[in-house]
Design an enzyme around this catalytic site. Structure first.
Site, mmCIF file in Angstrom:
data_model
loop_
_atom_site.group_PDB
_atom_site.id
_atom_site.type_symbol
_atom_site.label_atom_id
_atom_site.label_comp_id
_atom_site.label_asym_id
_atom_site.label_seq_id
_atom_site.Cartn_x
_atom_site.Cartn_y
_atom_site.Cartn_z
ATOM 1 N N LYS A 70 38.438 -61.534 5.846
ATOM 2 C CA LYS A 70 37.174 -61.244 6.506
ATOM 3 C C LYS A 70 36.089 -60.873 5.489
ATOM 4 C CE LYS A 70 35.447 -58.414 10.375
ATOM 5 N NZ LYS A 70 34.212 -57.969 9.694
ATOM 6 N N GLY A 71 34.843 -61.125 5.832
ATOM 7 C CA GLY A 71 33.748 -60.764 4.944
ATOM 8 C C GLY A 71 33.675 -59.259 4.709
ATOM 9 N N GLY A 72 33.411 -58.853 3.485
ATOM 10 C CA GLY A 72 33.207 -57.439 3.172
ATOM 11 C C GLY A 72 34.448 -56.631 2.877
ATOM 12 N N GLY A 74 36.425 -57.101 0.141
ATOM 13 C CA GLY A 74 36.702 -57.037 -1.295
ATOM 14 C C GLY A 74 37.445 -58.232 -1.842
ATOM 15 N N ASP A 99 32.489 -69.850 -2.152
ATOM 16 C CA ASP A 99 31.639 -69.165 -1.174
ATOM 17 C C ASP A 99 30.178 -69.447 -1.536
ATOM 18 O OD1 ASP A 99 30.268 -67.467 0.499
ATOM 19 O OD2 ASP A 99 31.524 -65.712 0.090
#
Length: 365
Positions: A70-72, A74, A99
């Site tokens: 998932k985004g965010g 790390g 990305d």
């Protein structure tokens, strides 16, 4: 049964998955359905898998390592850390970001482009940032100087859902293969985009099948429009692309060559999306044996910080769910840092938590 009783907050509505059970695989047994598994005497005899990435690092046959989630959570920090560890054990390592919102330059505090560049302070670690779709548009693989048959082929390809994106990633893979690095680590886009990219061999094979039905007609049109003698036919072009894609597809499905590392944080949405990602990877027959749980809060012993204790309690609930869901995976727990993990030296320090669990040191204090 574990799936029907443990932590319905995350497991509710998720379908059962077929997993290539790591511990059972070590005993040369067959794939089993998660819902059919229950603790037994044989389970108790098997030791838990190490909470490190040593197994991945020691697997010297690996060519492709994808890092995603998932985004965010790390992902970039983890992919940089994995590439750093691999550089200590491989002749040459390439870290590549697919990305569109690239972060490798920020992580290493060094500007990277679509050409491989050596990471400062390393002799065998290289990095590059590439946007598959932009690369495809710039090269425009279905474009030729003269209009006509290739124009027809391009219009036909655009009518096939996802074919442009799939061929874009196929072009990236061909480029990366030609660079001849021993191991390639992919810092991928958030989950949905990553899954579309990993499904590109299937999309292209279906698309090529559809276009192949018209290749004979297009070859005739190519001849009528003055195609040069000996010029490669449309059918030959499609066949060449399909053979390349099928080779990449075989490598993706080979657990000796390819693996996927899932990165998450101990929060509901991240755990839910990680399980969905594992299910999709299993469907594509892509090996996944390692789960990295990032940003775990380890407060100072004896602290009275209400916020810290509340966060620890919340994270503890989801860490328990992760332990239940992935007891046959290498689950690596990484501590939340006081400051950003930026710069080659900081990454070199942080990556040690992937081979020397911080939790053990914390519990021994």
């Amino acid at each position: 049964q574990l799936r029907s009783t443990a932590h319905p907050s995350v497991l509710h509505s998720l379908p059962p998955r077929h997993l290539h059970r790591h511990r059972y695989h070590r005993r040369h047994t067959t794939t089993m359905e998660w819902g059919d598994l229950s603790l037994s005497d044989s389970d108790d005899e098997l030791p838990p898998l190490a909470g490190t990435l040593e197994d991945l690092l020691e697997k010297d046959t690996l060519k492709w390592i994808f890092v995603g989630g998932k985004g965010g959570v790390g992902k970039t920090t983890c992919s940089c850390s994995i590439a750093t560890l691999l550089s200590q054990r491989r002749k040459s390592v390439l870290l590549i970001s697919t990305d569109p919102a690239h972060n490798l330059s920020d992580a290493f505090e060094q500007k990277f482009t679509k050409e491989p560049a050596k990471v400062n302070g390393y002799d065998n670690l290289f990095a590059m940032e590439i946007d598959p779709e932009r690369e495809f548009q710039e090269k425009d693989l279905l474009k030729e100087e003269k209009e006509g048959t290739m124009s027809m082929l391009k219009e036909l390809s655009q009518s096939i859902p996802g074919i442009d994106e799939a061929m874009a990633f196929a072009e990236v893979m061909r480029l990366v293969k030609s660079l001849e690095f021993e191991t390639i680590v992919f810092d991928t886009a958030p989950t949905g985009h990553t899954l579309r990219l990993l499904s590109f061999p299937t999309v292209i094979k279906k698309g090529m099948g559809m276009m192949g039905k018209f290749s004979g007609i297009m070859d005739m049109a190519q001849g009528m429009m003055g195609g040069a003698a000996g010029e490669e036919s449309i059918k030959e072009k499609l066949l060449r692309t399909q053979e390349s894609v099928e080779e990449i597809d075989r490598q993706f499905r080979d657990s000796a060559l390819t693996t996927f590392v899932c990165v998450c944080i101990p929060e509901f949405l991240s755990v839910y999306e990680t399980e969905r990602l594992v299910q999709e990877l299993t469907k594509y027959e892509i090996d996944v044996d390692n789960i990295i749980v990032n940003q775990i809060l380890y407060p100072q012993k004896g602290t009275n910080c209400e916020f810290c204790l509340a966060r620890v309690k919340m994270q503890g609930k989801y860490l328990a769910q992760i332990a239940d869901l992935y007891q046959d995976f290498h689950t690596v727990k990484l501590p939340l840092q006081k400051s950003e993990v930026r710069g080659a030296d900081t990454i070199k320090t942080f990556c040690q938590h992937m081979i020397s669990p911080y939790e053990e040191k914390y519990n021994s204090q």
